[in-house]
Design an enzyme around this catalytic site. Structure first.
Site, PDB file in Angstrom:
ATOM      1  N   LYS A   7      12.785  -3.001  -8.669  1.00  0.00           N
ATOM      2  CA  LYS A   7      13.437  -2.239  -7.592  1.00  0.00           C
ATOM      3  C   LYS A   7      13.862  -3.188  -6.479  1.00  0.00           C
ATOM      4  O   LYS A   7      14.927  -3.048  -5.912  1.00  0.00           O
ATOM      5  CB  LYS A   7      12.488  -1.181  -7.057  1.00  0.00           C
ATOM      6  CG  LYS A   7      13.077  -0.444  -5.895  1.00  0.00           C
ATOM      7  CD  LYS A   7      12.252   0.749  -5.550  1.00  0.00           C
ATOM      8  CE  LYS A   7      12.602   1.233  -4.176  1.00  0.00           C
ATOM      9  NZ  LYS A   7      12.055   0.344  -3.131  1.00  0.00           N
ATOM     10  N   GLN A  17      14.196  -9.661  -4.133  1.00  0.00           N
ATOM     11  CA  GLN A  17      12.854 -10.198  -3.864  1.00  0.00           C
ATOM     12  C   GLN A  17      12.325 -10.941  -5.093  1.00  0.00           C
ATOM     13  O   GLN A  17      11.737 -12.033  -4.970  1.00  0.00           O
ATOM     14  CB  GLN A  17      11.912  -9.055  -3.500  1.00  0.00           C
ATOM     15  CG  GLN A  17      10.454  -9.450  -3.388  1.00  0.00           C
ATOM     16  CD  GLN A  17       9.610  -8.331  -2.812  1.00  0.00           C
ATOM     17  OE1 GLN A  17       9.587  -8.136  -1.611  1.00  0.00           O
ATOM     18  NE2 GLN A  17       8.933  -7.572  -3.652  1.00  0.00           N
ATOM     19  N   GLY A  41       8.163  -5.503  -8.878  1.00  0.00           N
ATOM     20  CA  GLY A  41       9.067  -4.461  -9.352  1.00  0.00           C
ATOM     21  C   GLY A  41      10.522  -4.884  -9.256  1.00  0.00           C
ATOM     22  O   GLY A  41      10.942  -5.475  -8.254  1.00  0.00           O
ATOM     23  N   HIS A 101       4.028   1.390  -8.155  1.00  0.00           N
ATOM     24  CA  HIS A 101       2.974   0.383  -7.993  1.00  0.00           C
ATOM     25  C   HIS A 101       1.994   0.436  -9.175  1.00  0.00           C
ATOM     26  O   HIS A 101       1.563  -0.595  -9.688  1.00  0.00           O
ATOM     27  CB  HIS A 101       2.179   0.634  -6.706  1.00  0.00           C
ATOM     28  CG  HIS A 101       2.958   0.515  -5.442  1.00  0.00           C
ATOM     29  ND1 HIS A 101       3.225   1.596  -4.636  1.00  0.00           N
ATOM     30  CD2 HIS A 101       3.506  -0.557  -4.818  1.00  0.00           C
ATOM     31  CE1 HIS A 101       3.899   1.196  -3.574  1.00  0.00           C
ATOM     32  NE2 HIS A 101       4.091  -0.100  -3.649  1.00  0.00           N
ATOM     33  N   GLY A 108       0.809  -1.220   0.000  1.00  0.00           N
ATOM     34  CA  GLY A 108       0.000   0.000   0.000  1.00  0.00           C
ATOM     35  C   GLY A 108       0.841   1.267   0.000  1.00  0.00           C
ATOM     36  O   GLY A 108       2.039   1.254  -0.250  1.00  0.00           O
ATOM     37  N   HIS A 123       2.285   4.440  -5.139  1.00  0.00           N
ATOM     38  CA  HIS A 123       2.875   5.506  -5.951  1.00  0.00           C
ATOM     39  C   HIS A 123       2.921   5.014  -7.404  1.00  0.00           C
ATOM     40  O   HIS A 123       2.430   3.913  -7.714  1.00  0.00           O
ATOM     41  CB  HIS A 123       4.268   5.866  -5.425  1.00  0.00           C
ATOM     42  CG  HIS A 123       5.164   4.677  -5.220  1.00  0.00           C
ATOM     43  ND1 HIS A 123       5.621   3.898  -6.245  1.00  0.00           N
ATOM     44  CD2 HIS A 123       5.659   4.111  -4.084  1.00  0.00           C
ATOM     45  CE1 HIS A 123       6.384   2.937  -5.777  1.00  0.00           C
ATOM     46  NE2 HIS A 123       6.410   3.024  -4.448  1.00  0.00           N
ATOM     47  N   SER A 178       9.431   5.024  -3.797  1.00  0.00           N
ATOM     48  CA  SER A 178       9.257   4.078  -2.697  1.00  0.00           C
ATOM     49  C   SER A 178       8.287   4.684  -1.698  1.00  0.00           C
ATOM     50  O   SER A 178       8.312   5.892  -1.447  1.00  0.00           O
ATOM     51  CB  SER A 178      10.601   3.828  -1.996  1.00  0.00           C
ATOM     52  OG  SER A 178      10.392   3.189  -0.751  1.00  0.00           O
TER      53      SER A 178
HETATM   54  P1  AMP Z   1       5.830  -2.629  -1.687  1.00  0.00           P
HETATM   55  O1  AMP Z   1       4.487  -2.018  -1.531  1.00  0.00           O
HETATM   56  O2  AMP Z   1       6.967  -1.705  -1.366  1.00  0.00           O
HETATM   57  O3  AMP Z   1       5.950  -3.991  -1.021  1.00  0.00           O
HETATM   58  O4  AMP Z   1       6.003  -2.924  -3.241  1.00  0.00           O
HETATM   59  C1  AMP Z   1       5.042  -3.668  -3.942  1.00  0.00           C
HETATM   60  C2  AMP Z   1       5.577  -3.957  -5.315  1.00  0.00           C
HETATM   61  O5  AMP Z   1       5.809  -2.727  -5.998  1.00  0.00           O
HETATM   62  C3  AMP Z   1       6.902  -4.710  -5.291  1.00  0.00           C
HETATM   63  O6  AMP Z   1       6.909  -5.696  -6.302  1.00  0.00           O
HETATM   64  C4  AMP Z   1       7.904  -3.626  -5.559  1.00  0.00           C
HETATM   65  O7  AMP Z   1       9.098  -4.086  -6.157  1.00  0.00           O
HETATM   66  C5  AMP Z   1       7.122  -2.738  -6.518  1.00  0.00           C
HETATM   67  N1  AMP Z   1       7.704  -1.390  -6.541  1.00  0.00           N
HETATM   68  C6  AMP Z   1       7.978  -0.599  -5.476  1.00  0.00           C
HETATM   69  N2  AMP Z   1       8.574   0.532  -5.887  1.00  0.00           N
HETATM   70  C7  AMP Z   1       8.680   0.455  -7.227  1.00  0.00           C
HETATM   71  C8  AMP Z   1       9.207   1.321  -8.234  1.00  0.00           C
HETATM   72  N3  AMP Z   1       9.759   2.491  -7.922  1.00  0.00           N
HETATM   73  N4  AMP Z   1       9.138   0.912  -9.510  1.00  0.00           N
HETATM   74  C9  AMP Z   1       8.584  -0.296  -9.837  1.00  0.00           C
HETATM   75  N5  AMP Z   1       8.072  -1.141  -8.940  1.00  0.00           N
HETATM   76  C10 AMP Z   1       8.119  -0.780  -7.649  1.00  0.00           C
END
Ligand code: AMP
Length: 283
Positions: free
Chosen positions: A149, A153, A147, A37, A31, A34, A185
């Site tokens: 990023k 993972q 992602g 996501h 959640g 941005h 992020s």
């Molecule tokens: P998170 O909510 O941080 O757990 O991220 C959820 C998903 O969004 C994960 O697969 C992340 O790698 C991806 N994600 C987060 N930041 C970015 C970004 N800047 N660009 C692309 N994917 C992202």
């Protein structure tokens, strides 16, 4: 778009969709969405008949002393972004729905998890692998979007899916950045304004590492030193957890760099810990 909070309700919807022959794409998130996501949601919507976005701050992947309590949350704004992007379902379960009792079954991918992030967050990837496995069992997607990023993972999830023969295609998606190069992020909101000014140094450090590789440098220690030099000059407020030049496959460096090379950084500021990566293929 429908927001659901129980496993049973989501399963009922998706069972009906699958019975109609519809293919389900899945975007797992924590959640505070941005544009990074949203790029995953866009990719899922483009390639599947139904798109599920999960929003769950997973306690299992936070260690003692990390930011579980403080992790930013805004479900209403997230649901609006999902709907605007064309998602069909938001799955936002409370912790008790996902973990009604202490978890006894844990999925570990120890070799892929060990280097880099694993050195600094030794329990993190077991928490990730366990929740992703559980979410795959709940959602039953054809494809799941992650992602780049979070490069390690992706490697952990890809290996888990392969080892356990989980019938899902893992789709890695490119990193989305701010205009000054900072990778988007949810945790960027933790940066003070002085730290925010320094944070694009990660992108510049990666560029310096890539430039060294392009100029023929093959020694991982030398490439790492180039990246660290940029960070110590341009991001003096950050503590470097690692600045690594490794083989993209094993995420380790044995001998001269060759083939697919990945550069990965983790830098700790006062509250935000930033990660970033980039790579190139040496032919
Ligand atoms: P998170 O909510 O941080 O757990 O991220 C959820 C998903 O969004 C994960 O697969 C992340 O790698 C991806 N994600 C987060 N930041 C970015 C970004 N800047 N660009 C692309 N994917 C992202």
């Amino acid at each position: 778009m429908i927001t659901l909070t129980t496993i049973a309700e989501l399963r009922a919807q998706l069972d009906a969709d699958r019975a109609s022959g519809l293919r389900v794409g899945f975007v797992p998130t924590m959640g505070f969405l941005h544009d990074g996501h949203v790029s995953l949601i866009d990719a899922a919507v483009a390639a599947n008949d139904r798109t599920v976005v999960s929003i769950f701050v997973n306690p299992l992947q936070f260690a003692e002393g990390e930011d579980l309590e403080d992790y930013p949350r805004d479900l209403d704004a997230d649901a609006a972004r999902c709907e605007a992007a064309g998602a069909d379902y938001v799955f936002a379960p409370p912790v008790e729905e996902m973990y009604p009792r202490p978890v006894d079954t844990v999925v570990t991918v120890p070799d892929v998890s060990a280097p880099l992030e694993g050195v600094h967050r030794p329990t993190h990837f077991a928490g990730v692998a366990t929740v992703v496995n559980k979410l795959f069992a709940i959602v039953g997607p054809c494809r799941a979007y992650f992602g780049a990023k979070d490069w390690q993972q992706v490697a952990v999830v890809t290996r888990m899916v392969s080892d356990l023969s989980i019938p899902v295609e893992v789709v890695p998606c490119p990193i989305v950045r701010e205009s000054d190069g900072l990778a988007m992020s949810s945790r960027n909101v933790y940066l003070s304004s002085a730290e925010r000014d320094q944070a694009p140094a990660l992108r510049r450090a990666l560029d310096a590492g890539l430039a060294a590789l392009r100029a023929g440098e093959r020694d991982s220690g030398s490439v790492e030193a180039r990246m660290r030099a940029v960070l110590s000059e341009d991001a003096p407020g950050g503590v470097v957890d690692y600045a690594a030049a490794v083989s993209a496959d094993g995420l380790t460096a044995d001998g001269p760099l060759a083939g697919d090379v990945r550069l990965l950084l983790a830098v700790k500021f006062s509250k935000a810990r930033l990660i970033d990566n980039d790579g190139l293929t040496i032919s």
